[in-house]
Design a protein around this motif. Structure first.
Motif, PDB file in Angstrom:
ATOM      1  N   ALA A   6      22.278  28.660  27.839  1.00  0.00           N
ATOM      2  CA  ALA A   6      20.900  28.603  28.332  1.00  0.00           C
ATOM      3  C   ALA A   6      20.152  29.847  27.897  1.00  0.00           C
ATOM      4  CB  ALA A   6      20.883  28.483  29.852  1.00  0.00           C
ATOM      5  N   VAL A   7      18.825  29.732  27.834  1.00  0.00           N
ATOM      6  CA  VAL A   7      17.967  30.884  27.579  1.00  0.00           C
ATOM      7  C   VAL A   7      17.102  31.096  28.811  1.00  0.00           C
ATOM      8  CG1 VAL A   7      16.143  29.518  26.462  1.00  0.00           C
ATOM      9  CG2 VAL A   7      16.348  31.967  25.966  1.00  0.00           C
ATOM     10  N   THR A   8      17.000  32.355  29.231  1.00  0.00           N
ATOM     11  CA  THR A   8      16.212  32.715  30.412  1.00  0.00           C
ATOM     12  C   THR A   8      15.089  33.652  29.999  1.00  0.00           C
ATOM     13  OG1 THR A   8      18.143  32.532  31.851  1.00  0.00           O
ATOM     14  CG2 THR A   8      16.262  33.773  32.696  1.00  0.00           C
ATOM     15  N   PHE A   9      13.862  33.302  30.382  1.00  0.00           N
ATOM     16  CA  PHE A   9      12.699  34.158  30.181  1.00  0.00           C
ATOM     17  C   PHE A   9      12.279  34.703  31.540  1.00  0.00           C
ATOM     18  CE2 PHE A   9      12.675  31.277  26.604  1.00  0.00           C
ATOM     19  CZ  PHE A   9      12.247  32.045  25.538  1.00  0.00           C
ATOM     20  N   ASP A  10      12.225  36.018  31.668  1.00  0.00           N
ATOM     21  CA  ASP A  10      11.793  36.608  32.942  1.00  0.00           C
ATOM     22  C   ASP A  10      10.293  36.492  33.157  1.00  0.00           C
ATOM     23  OD1 ASP A  10      14.344  37.297  33.663  1.00  0.00           O
ATOM     24  OD2 ASP A  10      14.197  39.377  32.997  1.00  0.00           O
ATOM     25  N   GLY A  11       9.538  36.242  32.096  1.00  0.00           N
ATOM     26  CA  GLY A  11       8.100  36.056  32.228  1.00  0.00           C
ATOM     27  C   GLY A  11       7.437  35.992  30.869  1.00  0.00           C
ATOM     28  N   VAL A  12       6.541  35.029  30.689  1.00  0.00           N
ATOM     29  CA  VAL A  12       5.758  34.885  29.453  1.00  0.00           C
ATOM     30  C   VAL A  12       4.318  34.658  29.874  1.00  0.00           C
ATOM     31  CG1 VAL A  12       5.417  33.588  27.331  1.00  0.00           C
ATOM     32  CG2 VAL A  12       7.734  33.833  28.261  1.00  0.00           C
ATOM     33  N   TYR A  13       3.415  35.538  29.440  1.00  0.00           N
ATOM     34  CA  TYR A  13       2.005  35.375  29.827  1.00  0.00           C
ATOM     35  C   TYR A  13       1.200  34.869  28.641  1.00  0.00           C
ATOM     36  CZ  TYR A  13      -1.993  35.785  32.800  1.00  0.00           C
ATOM     37  OH  TYR A  13      -3.073  35.472  33.593  1.00  0.00           O
ATOM     38  N   GLN A  14       0.646  33.661  28.784  1.00  0.00           N
ATOM     39  CA  GLN A  14       0.936  32.680  29.814  1.00  0.00           C
ATOM     40  C   GLN A  14       0.990  31.310  29.155  1.00  0.00           C
ATOM     41  OE1 GLN A  14      -1.953  32.016  32.904  1.00  0.00           O
ATOM     42  NE2 GLN A  14      -3.575  31.497  31.495  1.00  0.00           N
ATOM     43  N   ASP A  15       1.139  30.261  29.944  1.00  0.00           N
ATOM     44  CA  ASP A  15       1.100  28.876  29.468  1.00  0.00           C
ATOM     45  C   ASP A  15       2.000  28.688  28.246  1.00  0.00           C
ATOM     46  OD1 ASP A  15       0.388  26.230  29.514  1.00  0.00           O
ATOM     47  OD2 ASP A  15      -1.542  26.509  28.518  1.00  0.00           O
ATOM     48  N   SER A  16       3.274  29.007  28.421  1.00  0.00           N
ATOM     49  CA  SER A  16       4.224  28.961  27.313  1.00  0.00           C
ATOM     50  C   SER A  16       4.745  27.547  27.085  1.00  0.00           C
ATOM     51  CB  SER A  16       5.403  29.895  27.591  1.00  0.00           C
ATOM     52  OG  SER A  16       6.135  29.446  28.723  1.00  0.00           O
ATOM     53  N   GLU A  17       5.048  27.262  25.820  1.00  0.00           N
ATOM     54  CA  GLU A  17       5.764  26.055  25.425  1.00  0.00           C
ATOM     55  C   GLU A  17       6.896  26.473  24.499  1.00  0.00           C
ATOM     56  OE1 GLU A  17       3.297  22.317  24.820  1.00  0.00           O
ATOM     57  OE2 GLU A  17       1.818  23.882  24.390  1.00  0.00           O
ATOM     58  N   ILE A  18       8.059  25.813  24.621  1.00  0.00           N
ATOM     59  CA  ILE A  18       9.244  26.285  23.917  1.00  0.00           C
ATOM     60  C   ILE A  18       9.972  25.120  23.269  1.00  0.00           C
ATOM     61  CG2 ILE A  18      11.453  27.508  24.198  1.00  0.00           C
ATOM     62  CD1 ILE A  18      10.147  29.066  26.461  1.00  0.00           C
ATOM     63  N   TRP A  19      10.437  25.350  22.020  1.00  0.00           N
ATOM     64  CA  TRP A  19      11.223  24.387  21.256  1.00  0.00           C
ATOM     65  C   TRP A  19      12.527  25.041  20.808  1.00  0.00           C
ATOM     66  CZ3 TRP A  19       6.057  25.099  21.012  1.00  0.00           C
ATOM     67  CH2 TRP A  19       5.201  23.992  21.096  1.00  0.00           C
ATOM     68  N   ILE A  20      13.596  24.247  20.701  1.00  0.00           N
ATOM     69  CA  ILE A  20      14.837  24.703  20.101  1.00  0.00           C
ATOM     70  C   ILE A  20      15.236  23.699  19.028  1.00  0.00           C
ATOM     71  CG2 ILE A  20      16.220  23.620  21.941  1.00  0.00           C
ATOM     72  CD1 ILE A  20      17.178  26.803  19.984  1.00  0.00           C
ATOM     73  N   ASN A  21      15.345  24.184  17.810  1.00  0.00           N
ATOM     74  CA  ASN A  21      15.701  23.330  16.662  1.00  0.00           C
ATOM     75  C   ASN A  21      14.801  22.099  16.581  1.00  0.00           C
ATOM     76  OD1 ASN A  21      17.759  25.093  15.940  1.00  0.00           O
ATOM     77  ND2 ASN A  21      19.274  24.025  17.203  1.00  0.00           N
ATOM     78  N   GLY A  22      13.534  22.298  16.882  1.00  0.00           N
ATOM     79  CA  GLY A  22      12.555  21.227  16.793  1.00  0.00           C
ATOM     80  C   GLY A  22      12.440  20.356  18.018  1.00  0.00           C
ATOM     81  N   SER A  23      13.336  20.506  18.993  1.00  0.00           N
ATOM     82  CA  SER A  23      13.289  19.709  20.228  1.00  0.00           C
ATOM     83  C   SER A  23      12.494  20.464  21.293  1.00  0.00           C
ATOM     84  CB  SER A  23      14.698  19.400  20.738  1.00  0.00           C
ATOM     85  OG  SER A  23      15.378  18.573  19.828  1.00  0.00           O
TER      86      SER A  23
END
Length: 822
Positions: A109-126
């Motif tokens: 798993a990947v854990t983000f303690d905080g991203v400002y703001q309105d984040s979207e995340i992909w891994i290998n295109g998914s």
């Protein structure tokens, strides 16, 4: 780009070590399941249509990262001056990495303690998901999408901070908190999967209850042993085991109780900490281990005695702080947070309110360790917006999830004593506000029934100094939130006139002042006479057309906002009554944004007791004289004025009966504090020379202090806060540079531009002076002084050795200092 040959053999060894350690060894207790995922990201700022083109300018950097702090100051930025006059935008981060083939049997798993703001995340295109709230931590399971062996993986993060203003202060932009990669067995304790409480506490014994959540991602039933051991200073003090059975693809909860004899209690003066190490054993093998730090303490809020900690009355002497770290911006750095807390602790502060959002985990780790009474706050707004692109746009979908995640993440911290569900929310005046308040209180109690709930509530619109009967209105409407039954503590934002009548207005609910004071000051600037109070602006809803042409504010405690009060006024009230449990001052530190009472060219606040560079203003010493037992004698102002000008001299002091003031050896009289005075004052014509104060108790000298007339600026002097720091790529040395005359007296009006050069394995992380009007970059290698002072922050590299820092300025003698990396 992350290099497989360096990182992932180490990762394999790391997890092999985890599972091979002896269960009871101190080494096993030190091992964490996660490793830093901060290094070698690539960053691009701009529209996605240009990312793949030749125009794309990706650069390699480490996170935490705040791109806004790198920009130029301008009132034209969408965030506005209230948001710090710095840019937002659309940012992209990507990172490539490999995983060993043997890791395919684990969960990753990947854990983000905080991203400002309105984040979207992909891994290998998914696509993994979206998280609008910039202050909350979150985790994504990467396992279904990963490649193993030599094949690369790529994680892509979109950060949308283009829709501004979305905050009433400086937010920063980007992956501004830490990122972690975590691997576990398919049978494990999931994220935030423990809850440690101490339902019975005495000096002789304590009952520790550990609730553990288990997750089984295997395709079959799992049986095993759950073992929890308690440690104090690396020594095991108690242990308990329990058998469990958990179905396939299911979760289960196990509650364990342990008695600790002669517990070491957590307090603000002596914050003792324990660790609960939870191990999952299957067929005698430890397959997962989860460590929870906690403290043993007993507390309550009493209607008559205020805050009671471990049976003793403690007055909460707290400050509000925003999350930015001054010239470092919003990017988290543990040493920078620690320095802020050290400065506050030296002043006598014992409380922190996280205004107005969940803080970085590192802050709470430090408040646990250093001993602060934390009010952890969830929201600055609910359904009704305070800014155009506010969190209220996401409220319906996200508020319950965000609230629960904050509580689950932070409920084991012994420094947290109060949950705040909101700050000055407009809904507080309506029945809808009462409904939301009850909902948030219910959520809080379901996740953590051990702490009281409050909210920071506005004062009345119309305040009558002579009528201290509390009548919240907007207009003519009662405060529905205060009367909703949702709150265990009535939280006052300002309205200090009403504090003494709290027991009349709310006879069944204890008191806490969630936000107070809002006094204003520019470090090192003074106006006379000093014994008049100025209200800037005159009204909160009117533009401010007064003040000074250079946007300065007197550093005597004489300027306040219309909703606030001076430092001395508020503390006198809180100090006087036992039932007033304490207060949180607005603010401990100046912060980026909200430059009340001015607008542009100011771009940061005047509220702080300490300025943006970390240099104390004079009110700092008033609190230190009241809140600590350390002897204090502080004189203000500086001693460079026009000959014959009528000046005022103040002295803050403690541990003494009186202070005698001398000018060039001639006594100007002895002064004693009368009644509830917090300082003494003299007034006379200025003469250059030496101003000397002597404090005495029972006729004996306690302290002597001198303030001298400075000559022309002649030299620079450098004072690192630490001469030796870690060569870990993150540690910091904060170096104060003073401009002095040829005799070493600080030149109080000097504003020379100081240039810095670093030789060795380190870099300049930031520069600042504390000037709210400066538009110089915090990321440059030079900066103008304010009142004779500049700060340069040095960030260590990863190789040990000496680092030489040189400061130069036109016509001034240069200064050098050496920082040792080890």
């Amino acid at each position: 780009m992350l290099q497989k040959r360096y990182i992932f053999p180490a990762l394999i060894l790391f997890f092999s070590f985890l599972y091979s350690c002896e269960n009871s060894s101190s080494e096993a207790r030190q091992v964490e399941r996660k490793i830093s995922f901060n290094e070698d990201w690539q960053f691009f700022l701009g529209d996605s249509s240009k990312m793949a083109s030749s125009e794309a300018q990706w650069r390699t950097l480490n996170v935490p990262h705040d791109w806004s702090i790198e920009g130029d100051f301008s009132p034209e930025h969408p965030a506005g001056v209230g948001g710090g006059a710095l840019p937002g935008g659309l940012g992209w981060y990507k990172k490539s990495f490999t995983l060993a083939a043997k890791d395919s049997t684990k969960l990753t798993a990947v854990t983000f303690d905080g991203v400002y703001q309105d984040s979207e995340i992909w891994i290998n295109g998914s696509y993994l998901g979206n998280r609008p709230n910039g202050y909350i931590g979150f985790q994504y399971d990467l396992t279904p999408y990963l490649n193993y062996g030599d094949e690369q993986n790529e994680i892509l993060v979109k950060v949308n901070n283009a829709d501004q203003p979305n905050s009433r202060w400086y937010s920063g932009s980007g992956i501004y908190r830490n990122v972690w990669l975590e691997q576990t067995d398919k049978l494990h304790v999931p994220q935030w999967g423990t809850f440690v409480t101490t339902p019975k506490v005495s000096r002789d014994s304590a009952l520790v209850q550990v609730e553990v959540r288990l997750a089984n991602k295997y395709s079959g039933v799992k049986n095993g042993i759950l073992e929890t051991s308690l440690y104090y200073k690396d020594q095991e003090v108690a242990s308990v085991t329990a058998e469990f059975e958990i179905q396939a693809q299911d979760t289960s909860e196990v509650t364990q109780q342990i008695t600790v004899s002669q517990p070491q209690l957590w307090s603000t003066e002596d914050p003792q900490l324990y660790s609960a190490v939870t191990r999952i054993k299957v067929e005698g093998e430890v397959i997962d281990q989860y460590t929870t730090q906690f403290g043993i303490r007993d507390f309550k809020f009493d209607l008559e005695k205020g805050f009671i900690l471990n049976g003793e009355q403690v007055k909460i002497k707290g400050v509000n702080n925003h999350h930015d770290l001054g010239p470092l911006g919003a990017a988290v750095n543990k040493r920078a947070i620690e320095r802020q807390l050290e400065i506050m602790k030296e002043m006598g502060v014992n409380g922190i309110r996280t205004a107005h959002n969940p803080p970085a985990p590192e802050l709470l780790e430090l408040t646990d360790k250093m001993g602060f009474i934390v009010m952890a706050e969830s929201f600055d707004m609910w359904e009704r917006a305070k800014t155009e692109n506010a969190y209220s746009n996401f409220w319906d979908e996200w508020h319950e999830r965000d609230m629960k995640d904050m509580l689950l993440r932070d409920r084991n911290h012994p420094s947290i004593f109060i949950w705040s569900i909101g700050n000055e929310v407009p809904e507080q005046w309506s029945e809808r506000g009462a409904e939301i308040g009850r909902e948030l209180a219910r959520i809080t109690k379901e996740v953590d029934p051990t702490r009281p709930v409050t909210a920071g509530m506005n004062p009345p619109v119309h305040t009558n100094e002579d009528d201290v009967t509390l009548q919240f209105d907007e207009p003519q409407q009662p405060n529905a939130l205060a009367g909703s039954g949702a709150l265990d503590l009535i939280g006052y934002n300002y309205a200090h006139q009403t504090y003494p009548k709290h027991q009349v207005n709310f006879p069944n609910t204890p008191f806490i002042a969630t936000e107070t004071t809002s006094a204003l000051a520019t470090r090192g600037y003074y106006e006379f006479p000093s014994d008049t109070t100025k209200i800037w602006p005159v009204r909160w809803d009117l533009p401010f057309d007064g003040g000074n042409a250079d946007n300065t504010v007197s550093a005597f405690d004489q300027v306040r906002t219309p909703w606030g009060s001076t430092h001395e006024t508020t503390w006198k009230i809180i100090k006087k009554h036992d039932f007033l449990s304490g207060f949180y001052i607005w603010t401990g530190f100046d912060y980026l944004g909200e430059p009340t009472p001015y607008g542009w060219p100011s771009r940061s606040s005047y509220f702080g007791i300490v300025d943006l560079a970390g240099f104390p203003k004079d009110s700092y010493y008033m609190y230190k004289s009241e809140w600590t037992n350390e002897p204090v004698l502080h004189l203000l102002p500086h001693w460079n004025w026009e000959e014959g000008q009528t000046v005022d001299v103040w002295a803050y002091y403690n541990n003494a009966d009186e202070v005698e003031l001398f000018l060039n050896g001639e006594s100007m009289g002895t002064k004693k504090k009368q009644g509830d005075d917090l300082h003494v004052m003299w007034r006379f014509p200025f003469k250059k020379g030496i101003l000397k104060a002597v404090s005495r108790k029972d006729g004996q000298v306690v302290l002597e202090r001198e303030v001298k007339t400075a000559g022309e600026p002649a030299m620079l002097k450098m004072q690192p806060d630490r001469q030796t720091i870690k060569a870990d790529g993150q540690d910091l040395s904060f170096i104060t540079v003073n401009i002095t005359d040829e005799d070493g007296t600080i030149a109080p009006r000097a504003n020379n531009v100081i240039h810095f050069e670093v030789t060795g394995n380190a870099e300049i992380a930031g520069v600042a002076s504390g000037d709210p009007t400066s538009h110089e970059s915090f990321k440059g290698s030079s900066h103008s002084a304010l009142s004779g002072k500049v700060l340069v922050i040095i960030r260590a590299g990863k190789e040990a050795g000496p680092v030489e820092v040189t400061a130069t300025a036109n016509s001034l003698q240069i200064a050098t200092t050496t920082i040792n990396l080890e």
